[in-house]
Design a protein around this motif. Structure first.
Motif, PDB file in Angstrom:
ATOM      1  N   LYS A  66      -5.849   4.877  -0.587  1.00 32.95           N
ATOM      2  CA  LYS A  66      -5.897   6.321  -0.826  1.00 32.95           C
ATOM      3  C   LYS A  66      -4.572   6.805  -1.417  1.00 32.95           C
ATOM      4  CE  LYS A  66      -6.797  10.715   1.460  1.00 32.95           C
ATOM      5  NZ  LYS A  66      -7.091  11.385   2.727  1.00 32.95           N
ATOM      6  N   THR A  67      -3.484   6.257  -0.920  1.00 31.87           N
ATOM      7  CA  THR A  67      -2.162   6.602  -1.442  1.00 31.87           C
ATOM      8  C   THR A  67      -2.010   6.146  -2.884  1.00 31.87           C
ATOM      9  OG1 THR A  67      -1.204   6.424   0.758  1.00 31.87           O
ATOM     10  CG2 THR A  67       0.319   6.280  -1.085  1.00 31.87           C
ATOM     11  N   LEU A  68      -2.612   5.006  -3.208  1.00 36.56           N
ATOM     12  CA  LEU A  68      -2.496   4.455  -4.555  1.00 36.56           C
ATOM     13  C   LEU A  68      -3.342   5.196  -5.583  1.00 36.56           C
ATOM     14  CD1 LEU A  68      -2.498   0.642  -3.733  1.00 36.56           C
ATOM     15  CD2 LEU A  68      -0.544   2.087  -4.339  1.00 36.56           C
ATOM     16  N   GLY A  69      -4.357   5.915  -5.140  1.00 36.08           N
ATOM     17  CA  GLY A  69      -5.169   6.690  -6.073  1.00 36.08           C
ATOM     18  C   GLY A  69      -6.591   6.172  -6.152  1.00 36.08           C
ATOM     19  N   ASP A  70      -7.343   6.734  -7.109  1.00 41.90           N
ATOM     20  CA  ASP A  70      -8.772   6.456  -7.221  1.00 41.90           C
ATOM     21  C   ASP A  70      -9.115   5.281  -8.116  1.00 41.90           C
ATOM     22  OD1 ASP A  70      -9.431   8.537  -5.526  1.00 41.90           O
ATOM     23  OD2 ASP A  70      -9.538  10.000  -7.145  1.00 41.90           O
ATOM     24  N   GLY A  71      -8.148   4.628  -8.684  1.00 40.93           N
ATOM     25  CA  GLY A  71      -8.430   3.518  -9.597  1.00 40.93           C
ATOM     26  C   GLY A  71      -9.237   2.428  -8.922  1.00 40.93           C
ATOM     27  N   LYS A  72     -10.001   1.701  -9.736  1.00 37.23           N
ATOM     28  CA  LYS A  72     -10.831   0.620  -9.205  1.00 37.23           C
ATOM     29  C   LYS A  72     -10.000  -0.474  -8.543  1.00 37.23           C
ATOM     30  CE  LYS A  72     -13.192  -0.005 -13.059  1.00 37.23           C
ATOM     31  NZ  LYS A  72     -14.129  -0.614 -14.024  1.00 37.23           N
ATOM     32  N   SER A  73      -8.773  -0.644  -8.995  1.00 36.61           N
ATOM     33  CA  SER A  73      -7.946  -1.719  -8.444  1.00 36.61           C
ATOM     34  C   SER A  73      -7.178  -1.292  -7.192  1.00 36.61           C
ATOM     35  CB  SER A  73      -6.961  -2.226  -9.502  1.00 36.61           C
ATOM     36  OG  SER A  73      -5.986  -1.236  -9.780  1.00 36.61           O
ATOM     37  N   ALA A  74      -7.247  -0.036  -6.803  1.00 40.90           N
ATOM     38  CA  ALA A  74      -6.470   0.447  -5.660  1.00 40.90           C
ATOM     39  C   ALA A  74      -6.746  -0.338  -4.374  1.00 40.90           C
ATOM     40  CB  ALA A  74      -6.681   1.944  -5.444  1.00 40.90           C
ATOM     41  N   PRO A  75      -8.009  -0.595  -4.008  1.00 40.10           N
ATOM     42  CA  PRO A  75      -8.237  -1.354  -2.772  1.00 40.10           C
ATOM     43  C   PRO A  75      -7.651  -2.768  -2.825  1.00 40.10           C
ATOM     44  CG  PRO A  75     -10.228  -0.190  -3.397  1.00 40.10           C
ATOM     45  CD  PRO A  75      -9.269  -0.057  -4.553  1.00 40.10           C
ATOM     46  N   LEU A  76      -7.770  -3.429  -3.953  1.00 39.80           N
ATOM     47  CA  LEU A  76      -7.217  -4.780  -4.073  1.00 39.80           C
ATOM     48  C   LEU A  76      -5.690  -4.747  -4.034  1.00 39.80           C
ATOM     49  CD1 LEU A  76      -7.538  -7.784  -4.441  1.00 39.80           C
ATOM     50  CD2 LEU A  76      -7.738  -7.403  -6.910  1.00 39.80           C
ATOM     51  N   ARG A  77      -5.094  -3.784  -4.731  1.00 43.07           N
ATOM     52  CA  ARG A  77      -3.632  -3.661  -4.690  1.00 43.07           C
ATOM     53  C   ARG A  77      -3.172  -3.328  -3.273  1.00 43.07           C
ATOM     54  NH1 ARG A  77      -1.455   0.362  -8.077  1.00 43.07           N
ATOM     55  NH2 ARG A  77      -3.475   1.297  -8.331  1.00 43.07           N
ATOM     56  N   ALA A  78      -3.932  -2.500  -2.564  1.00 37.67           N
ATOM     57  CA  ALA A  78      -3.591  -2.164  -1.179  1.00 37.67           C
ATOM     58  C   ALA A  78      -3.611  -3.416  -0.310  1.00 37.67           C
ATOM     59  CB  ALA A  78      -4.569  -1.121  -0.631  1.00 37.67           C
ATOM     60  N   GLU A  79      -4.635  -4.254  -0.468  1.00 40.32           N
ATOM     61  CA  GLU A  79      -4.700  -5.500   0.299  1.00 40.32           C
ATOM     62  C   GLU A  79      -3.520  -6.401  -0.022  1.00 40.32           C
ATOM     63  OE1 GLU A  79      -8.425  -7.545  -0.035  1.00 40.32           O
ATOM     64  OE2 GLU A  79      -9.568  -5.790   0.588  1.00 40.32           O
ATOM     65  N   MET A  80      -3.154  -6.460  -1.285  1.00 38.79           N
ATOM     66  CA  MET A  80      -2.046  -7.327  -1.685  1.00 38.79           C
ATOM     67  C   MET A  80      -0.717  -6.829  -1.119  1.00 38.79           C
ATOM     68  SD  MET A  80      -3.181  -8.271  -5.545  1.00 38.79           S
ATOM     69  CE  MET A  80      -2.234  -9.767  -5.700  1.00 38.79           C
ATOM     70  N   ILE A  81      -0.525  -5.513  -1.108  1.00 40.21           N
ATOM     71  CA  ILE A  81       0.696  -4.950  -0.514  1.00 40.21           C
ATOM     72  C   ILE A  81       0.754  -5.287   0.969  1.00 40.21           C
ATOM     73  CG2 ILE A  81       1.853  -2.786   0.119  1.00 40.21           C
ATOM     74  CD1 ILE A  81       0.879  -1.696  -2.629  1.00 40.21           C
ATOM     75  N   LEU A  82      -0.368  -5.101   1.677  1.00 41.43           N
ATOM     76  CA  LEU A  82      -0.399  -5.442   3.103  1.00 41.43           C
ATOM     77  C   LEU A  82      -0.164  -6.935   3.323  1.00 41.43           C
ATOM     78  CD1 LEU A  82      -3.346  -3.193   4.306  1.00 41.43           C
ATOM     79  CD2 LEU A  82      -0.919  -2.919   4.834  1.00 41.43           C
ATOM     80  N   ASP A  83      -0.757  -7.781   2.480  1.00 42.36           N
ATOM     81  CA  ASP A  83      -0.536  -9.227   2.593  1.00 42.36           C
ATOM     82  C   ASP A  83       0.940  -9.561   2.445  1.00 42.36           C
ATOM     83  OD1 ASP A  83      -3.236  -9.740   2.949  1.00 42.36           O
ATOM     84  OD2 ASP A  83      -3.579 -10.335   0.859  1.00 42.36           O
ATOM     85  N   LEU A  84       1.584  -8.924   1.488  1.00 42.01           N
ATOM     86  CA  LEU A  84       3.001  -9.196   1.256  1.00 42.01           C
ATOM     87  C   LEU A  84       3.851  -8.765   2.449  1.00 42.01           C
ATOM     88  CD1 LEU A  84       5.079 -10.195  -0.835  1.00 42.01           C
ATOM     89  CD2 LEU A  84       5.237  -7.841  -1.627  1.00 42.01           C
ATOM     90  N   VAL A  85       3.599  -7.575   2.957  1.00 37.27           N
ATOM     91  CA  VAL A  85       4.357  -7.076   4.111  1.00 37.27           C
ATOM     92  C   VAL A  85       4.129  -7.979   5.325  1.00 37.27           C
ATOM     93  CG1 VAL A  85       4.557  -5.161   5.753  1.00 37.27           C
ATOM     94  CG2 VAL A  85       4.376  -4.688   3.298  1.00 37.27           C
ATOM     95  N   GLU A  86       2.870  -8.282   5.604  1.00 38.79           N
ATOM     96  CA  GLU A  86       2.559  -9.116   6.764  1.00 38.79           C
ATOM     97  C   GLU A  86       3.100 -10.531   6.594  1.00 38.79           C
ATOM     98  OE1 GLU A  86      -1.664  -8.671   6.840  1.00 38.79           O
ATOM     99  OE2 GLU A  86      -1.576  -6.803   7.980  1.00 38.79           O
ATOM    100  N   GLY A  87       3.012 -11.069   5.386  1.00 40.80           N
ATOM    101  CA  GLY A  87       3.510 -12.420   5.137  1.00 40.80           C
ATOM    102  C   GLY A  87       5.002 -12.534   5.382  1.00 40.80           C
ATOM    103  N   LEU A  88       5.757 -11.563   4.889  1.00 41.57           N
ATOM    104  CA  LEU A  88       7.202 -11.571   5.108  1.00 41.57           C
ATOM    105  C   LEU A  88       7.508 -11.472   6.606  1.00 41.57           C
ATOM    106  CD1 LEU A  88      10.149 -11.525   4.257  1.00 41.57           C
ATOM    107  CD2 LEU A  88       9.895  -9.061   3.802  1.00 41.57           C
ATOM    108  N   ALA A  89       6.798 -10.597   7.291  1.00 43.32           N
ATOM    109  CA  ALA A  89       7.028 -10.427   8.731  1.00 43.32           C
ATOM    110  C   ALA A  89       6.691 -11.704   9.494  1.00 43.32           C
ATOM    111  CB  ALA A  89       6.192  -9.260   9.259  1.00 43.32           C
ATOM    112  N   LEU A  90       5.589 -12.349   9.141  1.00 44.36           N
ATOM    113  CA  LEU A  90       5.205 -13.579   9.833  1.00 44.36           C
ATOM    114  C   LEU A  90       6.214 -14.699   9.580  1.00 44.36           C
ATOM    115  CD1 LEU A  90       1.351 -13.601   9.212  1.00 44.36           C
ATOM    116  CD2 LEU A  90       2.546 -13.120  11.354  1.00 44.36           C
ATOM    117  N   ARG A  91       6.653 -14.837   8.340  1.00 42.33           N
ATOM    118  CA  ARG A  91       7.608 -15.891   8.011  1.00 42.33           C
ATOM    119  C   ARG A  91       8.928 -15.675   8.740  1.00 42.33           C
ATOM    120  NH1 ARG A  91      10.972 -16.056   3.649  1.00 42.33           N
ATOM    121  NH2 ARG A  91       9.702 -14.557   2.512  1.00 42.33           N
ATOM    122  N   ALA A  92       9.420 -14.442   8.708  1.00 43.57           N
ATOM    123  CA  ALA A  92      10.684 -14.156   9.393  1.00 43.57           C
ATOM    124  C   ALA A  92      10.544 -14.377  10.895  1.00 43.57           C
ATOM    125  CB  ALA A  92      11.134 -12.727   9.090  1.00 43.57           C
TER     126      ALA A  92
END
Length: 133
Positions: A66-92
């Protein structure tokens, strides 16, 4: 050009401080993250826990999209951002350390790029959305 040099010096100084900082004051955060890892592992074994994780993840993804906007790719980009945040946290967490300043800076830069595609550029007032399908 000088601003870039000063920023590099600031990041280096912060990294040097982090190398020598004891983990004691971060112990609770690490324990919380380890508990999250254990619950995640349990979600693979227990379908009712998995359903809770899926529901939570869907809510987080929807909020970021929702923050990213109405574009078709927003849900996928949102998942990728969450994956990146969670991945860094898990690795650390697995390495029993905090993410470094350089890691956090890179994460923020990546997120800015992903988010920037959804919002108009402040410099020229035009949308910076990608034109690719």
């Amino acid at each position: 050009m000088q601003d870039v040099g000063r920023e590099d010096q600031r990041v280096q100084k912060s990294q040097d401080k982090e190398k020598h900082r004891p983990l004691g004051h971060d112990r609770q955060r690490i324990e919380n993250a380890l508990l999250t890892l254990e619950l995640t592992a349990e979600a693979f074994r227990n379908p009712s826990i998995a359903d809770l994780f899926k529901s939570n993840r869907a809510g987080l993804t929807a909020a970021v999209a929702k923050t990213l906007g109405d574009g078709k790719s927003a849900p996928l980009r949102a998942e990728m951002i969450l994956d990146l945040v969670e991945g860094l946290a898990l690795r650390a967490t697995a390495e029993e350390r905090r993410p470094t300043t350089a890691e956090r800076t890179a994460l923020h830069e990546f997120a800015r790029v992903a988010i920037g595609q959804a919002f108009p550029s402040a410099e020229n007032g035009q949308s910076s959305k990608s034109k690719t399908p």
